[in-house]
Design a protein around this motif. Structure first.
Motif, short mmCIF file in Angstrom:
data_model
loop_
_atom_site.label_atom_id
_atom_site.label_comp_id
_atom_site.label_asym_id
_atom_site.label_seq_id
_atom_site.Cartn_x
_atom_site.Cartn_y
_atom_site.Cartn_z
N GLU A 1 60.26 89.67 19.65
CA GLU A 1 60.74 88.49 19.31
C GLU A 1 62.69 88.20 19.36
O GLU A 1 63.12 89.60 18.97
N LYS B 1 48.33 91.01 17.04
CA LYS B 1 49.78 90.83 18.31
C LYS B 1 51.01 91.40 18.40
O LYS B 1 51.82 90.73 17.36
N ARG C 1 54.69 90.74 20.03
CA ARG C 1 56.04 89.99 20.13
C ARG C 1 57.06 90.71 19.84
O ARG C 1 57.18 90.45 19.50
N GLU D 1 60.20 89.96 25.94
CA GLU D 1 59.08 89.97 24.45
C GLU D 1 57.70 91.19 25.29
O GLU D 1 57.17 91.01 23.95
N MET D 2 57.65 91.89 25.42
CA MET D 2 56.38 92.45 25.90
C MET D 2 56.81 94.11 24.95
O MET D 2 57.80 94.66 25.65
N ARG E 1 57.59 89.98 14.36
CA ARG E 1 56.98 90.61 15.99
C ARG E 1 55.45 91.49 15.78
O ARG E 1 55.36 91.55 16.86
N PRO F 1 50.12 91.84 23.87
CA PRO F 1 51.09 90.14 23.17
C PRO F 1 50.13 88.93 23.34
O PRO F 1 50.45 88.68 22.80
#
Lengths: 567, 567
Positions: B142, B138, B140, B92-93, B153, B108
């Motif tokens: 996804e 932020k 992520r 996710e990062m 994201r 994230p």
């Protein structure tokens, strides 16, 4: 805000790596902190000033009819590949892949992004002209980040793009932004010059740069005293004083032992350096290219980039092995008989009986003449401006100044709309490319320019419009009830009047408080000291530093008057 | 703003991939555009609403004594490695490297970043407590971005961190934020519930989630009608109705041909599913783990994560080959004689005479009893709450609702300060770890929650406080001079009064204008139509949709009155 609560980690000592005032004072005043090379955190006081600058920019952009949007900091690689800049941008671009191996970059600029946004939406001339902007974080992986947030790898920028149907309407949009920028930088109280800029990697048909004057600036500008002319050093045209014409003499190879520099050759042959053609041996990507310019001048790399279209990071000086590969000799490269790409500054092509390298150790040719003895590509002007040069068409010598580029505006024309096939339909239903302009303001960089222009040895001297707070009240001794009572009273009153005010209510020595106050540079200052019992305070401004003993009522009036002036 | 100038690319058709109302209407109203999977551009109208939400959040945070800063979106890998979350965060990062091969991520979340910022600066208890926040983007990555900006994201978040000297002062800071969040979500006019949350990957000692109720939400919450209890589905404790105790019988292996599911086994053996222990065959990273729960229930993965400390993305169901590797058989895994890590929900350990798999095809054991026949780790509660379950200690059944998580607050305690060795010196000069809290508000996600709660078939119904504009004036026919004159007059007057107003002066059919007006959801509407000559207009609100014919003066008064109410 009470200083006892405010997160303001001031430093007594100058940070080691801070070379310029803005970097030093932003760190010392607890306004920024470095989190990695060229990456910064903006702390409460610093971020307040940044947001004030943002808001000034936003107001003037809105007034000028631009509309604010926000795009992602991460941009898909495809659009950069489509425009051909994915590779061209080089190592300055941060690249990354997502979990599905799709490529992205952290946007260093947004020509492609805006163009493709519009391409997919705006179909008709009826929807034009259009002016969209964003205030957004940009990323450039600088080789050598320095000067704090002046040349950082992450920075805040306002970037705007206009879309028009013709060069004429683009010009209107461009001048509209030109005027908005004047208002912005006037409101930021910057001392700046507007100069013609080099179009550089952006491409296009015209540009101006807004340069905040500062000795610590990395940019050099040239201008005429009369104010009629201004340009970046890169852009400035050079009117070269040509030597008198001569009859062409016979080409002759001469022995010039150990004379490999222009200076040595001219000395050995007892001629002026102007008589020598200086060869600059370069690799443009994989291609060897020799550029020839008059012996007493320097090559202007920006002009070469503009002529060749090869990005500066793809250009390097030849190494000895490169020179041997083209069958020449370091220090003796010359145009005669050399079978590589040769580019001549026009003056070299027009001068008679030049001295040139013979591509052989310790030998030069004399009386070499373009057209007869050698040929190649001739370019109007490849020279860097130098002291004593005159503004073309005038008798005025160029003046030189250093500065920080805080804004730039570009006429992009159809460069990006063509590259990305972005068209609209005109009145007759015909598809045409958009005429585009791009317009940038460095938000975080403006902070540094403001401080470079507004500081003394003790700290920052914020102009009112961008100061984190407008006024500060210092309670000299918080153990003295009268001082505390008066300080609190003035604080409440000013807050009630909408003044952005700090109250230094910390249990610190007076010296610490005064030092911090100078350092963080709040414009208007009220000191509650020994005469607090009689409601007398000391009033001063950060700029003048002179203290006046006046009644607290008068001090409040003074503050309100000063604020009135700028609001 | 004039609609003839506004960049508002509305769409007539529903976009194909838009599953929920907010996604559909944000696209159709020309408020957002997708630029890559889970990556969006906010267009002028959409960005205005986002900035209004930002400002509400900012005001309430400032009032609560928090101070705004801004950190970089890119964070150095070192601090994540120090805390041990660089690997843990998983795919996710977004990760990237700079030109010198130094590793970074696109943040994230920012526990490490804030902790290390403070670690290097705050030395003394005198500088505490501290509450810092930022409104920042932020990232992520996804696995399945969807629902537009609801699960994107890249998203905008307000995140705050508090630093305290004790659990008691942390609790004060926590409740201060709890109350600020109530004010924020009240001002956003959201219908929300505050529930106990799962601490998940953040760690810590307590948390609450602010859930905007919506059928389209991805989160499930449970609560008691009386309002005394609320929690996320993951967090909710399960009070399981145990079957009556029995005398322990003799263990017996029985033939259960083709009965590999709980349902089949229970049916074949003619017993209640409760009598069967359900084996959940998992790989926690590389480690095989079998979890046993009552046969009629589901495993609560969040509770398992919390117990084991293994992140959810590192947990997967066993494949057939994994099961064979532990010498068992798919559909027949059981605790007896199985030499792997075994975790038991406490109820399984306490029930008598269970049916369990025999690790052999077509065989089960009956009368299996914990302690006598098998052993392992026993955990208080690993069950997912289900319909009919009662709120522990009461006779009330849980109520279930779906919602969108728009805010969360966590007591982190010393988890991150210990991991990153962040200490301050107390009154006696002793180093102590900071007690920390973290507090998030989803800015862009709040937009979607607001729209999910405020729309009809025709478009968005913005609450006043977050509407991109407060009022819209529609000139029905721009060829009619009287209509234009009246529209312009009202427009000027409202602008002068500080109303954020749109003027639909487009050369479009009335139907198009009315459709767009409904779609973009501006709260207050004035229509200049046929009675414009007599200074009569139609007034309506987006919410009520009922038109009243009134004088233009009364319409202006109505608008000002409505705005007065919310300002």
């Amino acid at each position: 805000m009470r200083l006892s609560k405010l997160y303001m980690p001031t430093l007594r000592e100058d940070p080691q790596d801070a070379e310029i005032a803005s970097h030093k004072f932003l760190l010392r005043a607890g306004m920024i902190r470095k989190s990695a090379s060229g990456i910064y955190t903006y702390l409460p006081l610093g971020y307040r000033s940044i947001r004030k600058i943002e808001n000034i920019v936003r107001e003037e952009m809105d007034k000028a009819g631009a509309m604010e949007i926000l795009m992602s900091a991460i941009q898909p690689a495809e659009i950069w590949k489509e425009s051909g800049r994915w590779e061209k941008f080089g190592p300055e671009m941060f690249k990354l892949k997502d979990r599905n191996d799709r490529e992205f970059c952290l946007g260093p600029t947004a020509e492609e992004y805006f163009t493709t946004l519009i391409r997919d939406e705006v179909k008709s001339y009826k929807d034009l002209p259009l002016n969209l902007y964003q205030i957004q974080t940009k990323y450039r992986d600088e080789k050598r980040p320095r000067f704090g947030i002046n040349r950082a790898r992450e920075f805040s920028m306002k970037d705007a793009y206009t879309f028009d149907t013709s060069p004429e309407t683009l010009h209107i949009a461009y001048m509209n932004m030109y005027k908005a920028y004047e208002k912005i930088f006037d409101r930021l109280e910057l001392d700046y010059k507007i100069v013609e800029g080099d179009n550089g990697a952006m491409g296009g048909t015209g540009s101006h740069e807004f340069i905040a004057l500062s000795e610590t600036g990395e940019g050099v500008i040239v201008y005429s005293e009369s104010g009629k002319f201004g340009a970046t050093e890169e852009k400035a045209p050079v009117e070269y004083a040509m030597p008198a014409h001569e009859d062409k003499k016979e080409l002759e190879k001469v022995h010039t032992p150990k004379a490999s520099t222009i200076e040595e050759v001219a000395k050995f042959l007892k001629v002026d350096e102007k008589k020598c053609a200086k060869a600059v041996d370069l690799m443009l990507g994989d291609e060897p290219v020799i550029v020839f310019i008059p012996g007493d001048r320097e090559l202007n790399m920006a002009k070469l980039v503009s002529y060749t279209g090869v990005a500066e990071h793809d250009i390097r000086m030849m190494e000895e092995s490169d020179i041997e590969a083209i069958k020449s000799k370091k220090g003796y490269t010359g145009p005669i008989g050399l079978d590589v790409r040769k580019i001549f500054d026009k003056r070299v092509a027009e001068m008679d009986n030049l001295i040139v390298g013979a591509n052989e150790e310790d030998y030069h040719y004399i009386n070499a003449n373009y057209g007869r003895d050698f040929e190649g590509e001739v370019v109007e002007d490849l020279l860097l401006v130098s002291q004593g040069d005159k503004v073309p068409g005038t008798d005025e010598e160029y003046k030189f100044a250093r500065g920080i580029e805080v804004g730039n505006i570009f006429k992009l024309g159809t460069k990006y709309s063509e590259a990305l096939n972005a068209t609209y339909l005109d009145e007759r239903g015909k598809a045409n490319y958009f005429y585009m302009g791009s317009y940038g303001v460095g938000i975080t960089r403006s902070v540094t320019a403001i401080i470079e222009q507004n500081h003394d040895d003790n700290g920052i001297i914020w102009p009112m419009a961008v100061a984190p707070y407008e006024a500060i009240i210092t309670i000299v001794n918080v153990k003295d009830d009268e001082q505390v009572a008066l300080g609190e009273k003035i604080y409440d009153e000013l807050k009630k009047k909408g003044v952005e005010v700090l109250l230094d209510d910390r249990k610190e020595r007076a010296g610490v408080k005064f030092k911090d106050r100078d350092l963080i540079g709040i414009p208007l200052r009220i000191t509650c000291g020994k005469k607090s019992g009689e409601s007398f305070v000391e009033y001063s401004t950060r700029k003048e530093m002179e203290n006046f003993e006046i009644s607290s009522e008068d001090a409040i009036k003074n503050v309100l008057n000063e604020i009135e002036k700028v609001r």
